[in-house]
Enzyme design. Structure first.
Site, short mmCIF file in Angstrom:
data_model
loop_
_atom_site.label_atom_id
_atom_site.label_comp_id
_atom_site.label_asym_id
_atom_site.label_seq_id
_atom_site.Cartn_x
_atom_site.Cartn_y
_atom_site.Cartn_z
N HIS A 1 69.10 57.80 -3.03
CA HIS A 1 67.94 57.58 -2.15
C HIS A 1 66.77 58.50 -2.49
CE1 HIS A 1 68.87 54.53 0.91
NE2 HIS A 1 70.14 54.90 0.78
N ASP B 1 68.05 50.48 2.16
CA ASP B 1 68.99 49.97 3.15
C ASP B 1 68.30 48.85 3.92
OD1 ASP B 1 70.87 51.89 2.41
OD2 ASP B 1 70.14 53.33 3.88
N GLU C 1 79.04 49.55 1.38
CA GLU C 1 77.98 49.48 2.39
C GLU C 1 77.25 48.14 2.26
OE1 GLU C 1 75.39 52.83 1.96
OE2 GLU C 1 77.00 54.30 2.13
N HIS D 1 73.36 48.59 1.64
CA HIS D 1 72.78 49.45 0.60
C HIS D 1 72.60 48.69 -0.71
CE1 HIS D 1 72.25 53.42 -1.54
NE2 HIS D 1 72.53 52.61 -2.55
#
Length: 256
Positions: free
Chosen positions: A142, A149, A212, A215
């Protein structure tokens, strides 16, 4: 909401393993220097900076992404069925926020799962939060502005059922978890929503972190690893402040 009739809902999400994290460092970064752009200025995207809204210390009240990530988010948004919107929850993340998230989850696990040893706690935490790193050869995803996200909402802004909440520490947060037919009765609609999100995002060039559902990556080392690319194009970055702007304009690039 009834399940929309769209090809995006037909293709199942593949059940991929977690990436070999140790291999990230071996992928060179050839920085392309794309600027960070705020997603909130786009009428084609909904922006809800989740960590800021949750009161996470030092979280920013904007979602910044690299320019090509921005363009590809627009492509993904345009692929969605009528009545659905792409919602950006997080993009570029300050190192101090990454540190807070990682440390918080590690500490909570010490109390919630005393049966886990240190290695097991670390492995579990890594499925939800990457270890904080400013190492120029292996920055946190990130921190590059190449990770984003996302989730889905209806046209009026109601978040759609994705099976779990964003950042929920549950085995069901794995992207392909709802593909098992055992979940048909409880999670059938959420599975459709995940497929739509996954197929829209990967169709726009993103890769997904298997643990995730929210993500996605483009341009960073995690993206390069998933796609077998020889290099990443995004390393660590940060939004430009006025001091950096003036330094550049005054020819003081060597000063910090």
């Amino acid at each position: 909401m009834t399940n929309p009739k769209t090809p995006l809902a037909e293709a199942p999400i593949p059940d991929h393993p977690l990436p070999d994290w140790s291999a990230l460092r071996d992928i060179p970064i050839v920085e392309r220097n794309d600027p960070l752009l705020p997603t909130s200025l786009s009428p084609g995207l909904a922006t809800y900076p989740a960590y800021y809204k949750m009161g996470v210390p030092h979280a920013v009240d904007e979602c910044f992404v690299r320019r090509e990530v921005f363009d590809r988010l627009m492509l993904a948004s345009q692929r969605l069925p009528a009545g659905m919107r792409l919602v950006v929850l997080d993009g570029w993340r300050p190192f101090i926020v990454q540190q807070y998230l990682f440390d918080t989850l590690i500490n909570l696990l010490q109390h919630a799962r005393p049966d886990l040893d240190a290695d097991a706690r670390y492995a579990f935490t890594r499925t939800l939060v990457s270890p904080p790193s400013t190492d120029p050869e292996a920055p946190s995803p990130h921190l590059t502005g190449g990770s984003v996200d996302v989730t889905l909402s209806d046209a009026d802004g109601r978040l759609l059922d994705m099976g779990t909440l964003f950042d929920e520490a549950s085995p069901l947060s794995w992207s392909a978890a709802l593909e098992d037919p055992v979940h048909d009765d409880r999670y059938g609609e959420a599975r459709v929503h995940r497929r739509i999100l996954y197929n829209a995002m990967t169709g726009a060039g993103f890769t997904n972190l298997p643990s995730e559902w929210w993500h996605y990556d483009f341009g960073n080392q995690l993206w390069a690893l998933h796609r077998g690319e020889p290099r990443a194009i995004y390393g660590a970055t940060r939004p430009p402040g006025v001091e950096r702007l003036w330094q550049h304009q005054l020819g003081l690039k060597g000063h910090s």
